[in-house]
Every structure is written in structure tokens, then in C-alpha cells.
Design an enzyme around this catalytic site. Structure first.
Site, PDB file in Angstrom:
ATOM      1  N   TYR A 109     -28.000  55.294  -7.671  1.00 37.73           N
ATOM      2  CA  TYR A 109     -26.941  56.231  -7.258  1.00 37.73           C
ATOM      3  C   TYR A 109     -27.379  57.778  -7.220  1.00 37.73           C
ATOM      4  O   TYR A 109     -27.716  58.044  -8.363  1.00 37.73           O
ATOM      5  CB  TYR A 109     -25.858  56.197  -7.600  1.00 37.73           C
ATOM      6  CG  TYR A 109     -24.685  56.910  -7.226  1.00 37.73           C
ATOM      7  CD1 TYR A 109     -23.774  56.685  -5.902  1.00 37.73           C
ATOM      8  CD2 TYR A 109     -24.531  58.420  -7.813  1.00 37.73           C
ATOM      9  CE1 TYR A 109     -22.760  57.625  -5.691  1.00 37.73           C
ATOM     10  CE2 TYR A 109     -23.284  59.112  -7.316  1.00 37.73           C
ATOM     11  CZ  TYR A 109     -22.599  58.926  -6.070  1.00 37.73           C
ATOM     12  OH  TYR A 109     -21.852  59.813  -5.675  1.00 37.73           O
ATOM     13  N   GLU A 197     -24.040  62.814  -0.543  1.00 38.89           N
ATOM     14  CA  GLU A 197     -24.174  61.511  -1.456  1.00 38.89           C
ATOM     15  C   GLU A 197     -25.278  60.515  -0.701  1.00 38.89           C
ATOM     16  O   GLU A 197     -25.296  60.148   0.516  1.00 38.89           O
ATOM     17  CB  GLU A 197     -23.023  60.725  -1.566  1.00 38.89           C
ATOM     18  CG  GLU A 197     -23.081  59.681  -2.564  1.00 38.89           C
ATOM     19  CD  GLU A 197     -21.589  58.892  -2.295  1.00 38.89           C
ATOM     20  OE1 GLU A 197     -21.049  58.511  -1.234  1.00 38.89           O
ATOM     21  OE2 GLU A 197     -21.059  58.934  -3.530  1.00 38.89           O
TER      22      GLU A 197
END
Ligand code: GDP
Ligand code: MN
Length: 398
Positions: A109, A197
Site C-alpha cells: 500500500y 494513492e
């Protein structure tokens, strides 16, 4: 402003971030054609909507033949995809992105956000990719690496290397990770983003660091500096009320109540909403018509507020500094005449040219309910909405 995954990937790729090869399609036929162009025998067909959580909701499909691509596309195009980020109404699918599928070894992530406490860009990374960051922080908080960037010098190589080490990447991948981090940071700061992101950022079977997904949001107030970003706006993904407002240069957020608010200044708009609640009502919207509101702008604001069928009373609250009460009053009168408004309208004016403003309202002969303080205005709006004032409305007509 949000953009699509394929757009974010193109931007990030221009900043040196490696992404899978892919192509955009507006129809199943085009998707099949694009897959043939890409070559290979496994593709991922991804619904392009302004929300995450597509994988779990069936918006990301692995295909191994042309037939499967048609099947995937027929299930996506023209439908609304409901994910945990879209709300119950979902978001329409009008574009899909076709990518060559890649074999995944590891999912990471990676996020870049504005941290208000440190007033810096903060990098958030975790070795537990593929999960939502909220779940990672609840279930595997120790896996999260945080690092803030000093804006005067930008993201330094040693800092990027440190993040890569903390994620436990093997030495051969560190340089690729540094390049990815620096590319994302450069895109973030140069384009006035508010969020980047990549979830997941993957390590492929053949040892490449690839952004498998990408999400970017931009600061609306800085879009004027980036016309190439503004062009990426996709109105099909926005609340129609909010896009109409943005087209008119008004700052509007739709809510669930019945009292429409027309206010100048974001702070005053918030205070007005609070006061309506205090008086026992529910605001139907946030609306900041801004400084220097011309009568035309006020009319536009009325039109916008009235486009919401739930609105049963309108409260106009103006504290005129840069604004002028007489202009606003003219706008109110013009709107009431043009739009034949049959719900109660409460107007509270204060500040520059307030006397002229009151005179214009008085001379109009329209059933406008006037108030001098904000509390009084909110109470009258709530009472008017509850119909207690319906009779008085005419008596009070000024
Ligand atoms: P999101 O659910 O909206 O965040 O969409 P993503 O782009 O993150 O896709 C969801 C999931 O699909 C990813 O977490 C991956 O596990 C999987 N996926 C996407 N592209 C590929 C690919 O090329 N190969 C493989 N094996 N899986 C993929
Ligand atoms: Mn994702």
C-alpha cells in the site's frame, strides 16, 4: 477534483512511475480491439469510476479470451457500480480500462496525503497492500510506515530508501521503489494534488515495481494553474447538483434537509447551517455565493437551491463586506419575480449598503420575510417551513 484510474496512471507514468500497459475503451467492441492490440492472453478489464473498492464489487475482471472480455464489458457498461465508497446510488460505468494482466508476488500500500497536523505531505506505506488503508490501520497497525516530507527540499533519496527498507524490499528493488516514491511526490507537489494513492503497488514475478491501481485528487482552488488537469473532469461521476454549481462558479454541497441556504462566505454558511439546526430545522445545502455577488449570481443561486425538490423554505443570509446588500437585494427580487417562488423566503442583510438593500426589498411588494439577526432569521425560516408563518407571510410582506 477526482480523476479516473487510467488518467492517474498516465500522469504518474510521465513522472517515472512504472504502470502496466493498458488502453481505454468506451464500448465492448473497443475493449476487445484494445486487448488484441495489447497482445498476450490475459487481461484485466477495469470499470472506470471515481471510487475505490471496485475489485470486491465486481468492477475488476480477469479475462483470458475475447469472449470473456465481451462478457465482462456487457456486465459493466451502462450499469451503476455500487462499492463501499460510492454510496447506495453507485456510479455509472461509461469507460473501461483494459490492461495486460501481470503475475503478482507482493502487494504494497502506498499513499500520499496532506497531513494537517504537521502541515506537510505525508507518505503512508504498508507491506499489507490490497487491503483498504482503514482496514490495515485497524488490523495491522504495526505494518504502517509514515514519513513526512520537508517541502523546502522535497523527498530526499535517503528518505525514500528508508521507506523501501522499512517495507522489507530486497536490495534489487530499492532503486525502483525510490523512483516510484519520488515520481509520486513530484506529481503530487507539481500538480497541486491533495491525494495520491497506489493500492496495490505490486512486485511482479519478474521483479518489477508496478502501480497496479492509482487514485489522484486535486485541490479545486489550484485547478486554474493546471488546465490540463481541469480537462480531465468527468461530470458523469459527480453529484449533478454540485457540478451545476461548479459550472456557475458557486460552492455548493447538497444535504438532506428542507431549508435552502444562500449565504456569502464559507464560515458564515457553516454558522447559518448550525443556527438552522439550533432553531430546530435541517439545512438542505451548503452554498457560498462568494464576495461581489451580482444580482445575476444571486438568481443563479436561487435556481440551484430550488433544483432540490426537498427545499421548502429559503434563508438568505448576507454579511456584506466586499458584497453590497443592494446588489443582493436586487438579486433576491429578480429571482422571486423570474422564478415564481411559492415557498417562504427569509432574508437577513447586514453590512455595506444595508439601508439601500432593505429599501429595494420593501419597494418590491414581494412577500419576503425579513430578519435582522441570524438567530431571528433561522427561527423565522424554521417557523415558515413548519407552516406556522404561512398566514403571517402575507402580513409581513414588505
Ligand atoms: P479497487 O478495488 O477499486 O481498488 O481496484 P484495483 O485496481 O485495486 O483492483 C482490485 C484488485 O484486482 C487488486 O487488488 C488486484 O488484486 C487485482 N488485480 C488488478 N489488476 C491485476 C493484474 O494485472 N493481475 C492480477 N493478478 N491481479 C490484478
Ligand atoms: Mn485499489
Amino acid at each position: 477534483m477526482d480523476i479516473h484510474e487510467y488518467q492517474a496512471k498516465e500522469i504518474l507514468s510521465n513522472f517515472g512511475v512504472a504502470v502496466p500497459t493498458g488502453a481505454l475503451a468506451y464500448s465492448p467492441e473497443q475493449a476487445a480491439y484494445r486487448a488484441r492490440e495489447l497482445g498476450g492472453d490475459k487481461w484485466i478489464v477495469k470499470a472506470q469510476i471515481h471510487a475505490g473498492g471496485r475489485g470486491k464489487a465486481g468492477g475488476v475482471k480477469l479475462c483470458s479470451s475475447e469472449g470473456e472480455i465481451y462478457e465482462a464489458c456487457n456486465a459493466l457498461f451502462g450499469r451503476k457500480l455500487v462499492t463501499h465508497q460510492t454510496g447506495a446510488e453507485g456510479k455509472g460505468i461509461y469507460r473501461v480500462y483494459v490492461e495486460s494482466a501481470v503475475p503478482i508476488d507482493r502487494e504494497i500500500y502506498l499513499g500520499f496525503v496532506l497531513d494537517r497536523t504537521s502541515q506537510r505531505v505525508m507518505i503512508v506505506a504498508s507491506s499489507e497492500g490490497g487491503m483498504e488503508i482503514e482496514d490495515i490501520s485497524a488490523e495491522k497497525p504495526d505494518s504502517i510506515v509514515r514519513s513526512t516530507v520537508e517541502p523546502a527540499v522535497g523527498l530526499q533519496e535517503f528518505q525514500a530508501r528508508e521507506i523501501a527498507f522499512q517495507l522489507g524490499l530486497e536490495p534489487g528493488l530499492i532503486q525502483q521503489m525510490v523512483r516510484t516514491l519520488q515520481g509520486c511526490y513530484a506529481a503530487f507537489s507539481e500538480l497541486d494534488a491533495t491525494m495520491v494513492e497506489i493500492n496495490p503497488l505490486v512486485i511482479t514475478g519478474d521483479k518489477r515495481v508496478l502501480a497496479l491501481d492509482a487514485k489522484m485528487s486535486f485541490d479545486d482552488n489550484a485547478l486554474f494553474r493546471h488546465p490540463q488537469i481541469s480537462e480531465l473532469r468527468d461530470k458523469s461521476q459527480e453529484d449533478p447538483r454540485e457540478s451545476r454549481a461548479a459550472d456557475r462558479g458557486l460552492s455548493y454541497v447538497g444535504l438532506d434537509g428542507n431549508i435552502g441556504c444562500i449565504v456569502n462566505g464559507a464560515g458564515l454558511a457553516m454558522a447559518t447551517m448550525d443556527t438552522i439546526k439550533l432553531a430546530g430545522g435541517e439545512p438542505a445545502n451548503f452554498l457560498d455565493i462568494g464576495g461581489g455577488a451580482s444580482p445575476e449570481r444571486v438568481t443563479k443561486a436561487f435556481r440551484l437551491v430550488l433544483s432540490d425538490d426537498n427545499v421548502q423554505a429559503i434563508l438568505v443570509n448576507i454579511f456584506a463586506g466586499i458584497n453590497r446588500c443592494d446588489w443582493v437585494a436586487e438579486g433576491v427580487v429578480q429571482a422571486l419575480r423570474e422564478l415564481q417562488i411559492d415557498i417562504p423566503v427569509v432574508v437577513r442583510l447586514a453590512g455595506t449598503n444595508v439601508e439601500e438593500g432593505q429599501k429595494i426589498l420593501a419597494k418590491s411588494g414581494l412577500p419576503i420575510i425579513r430578519a435582522t439577526s441570524l438567530m431571528e432569521a433561522a427561527e423565522r425560516a424554521v417557523r415558515a417551513w413548519q407552516n406556522d408563518l404561512t398566514q403571517n407571510t402575507k402580513m409581513r410582506a414588505v
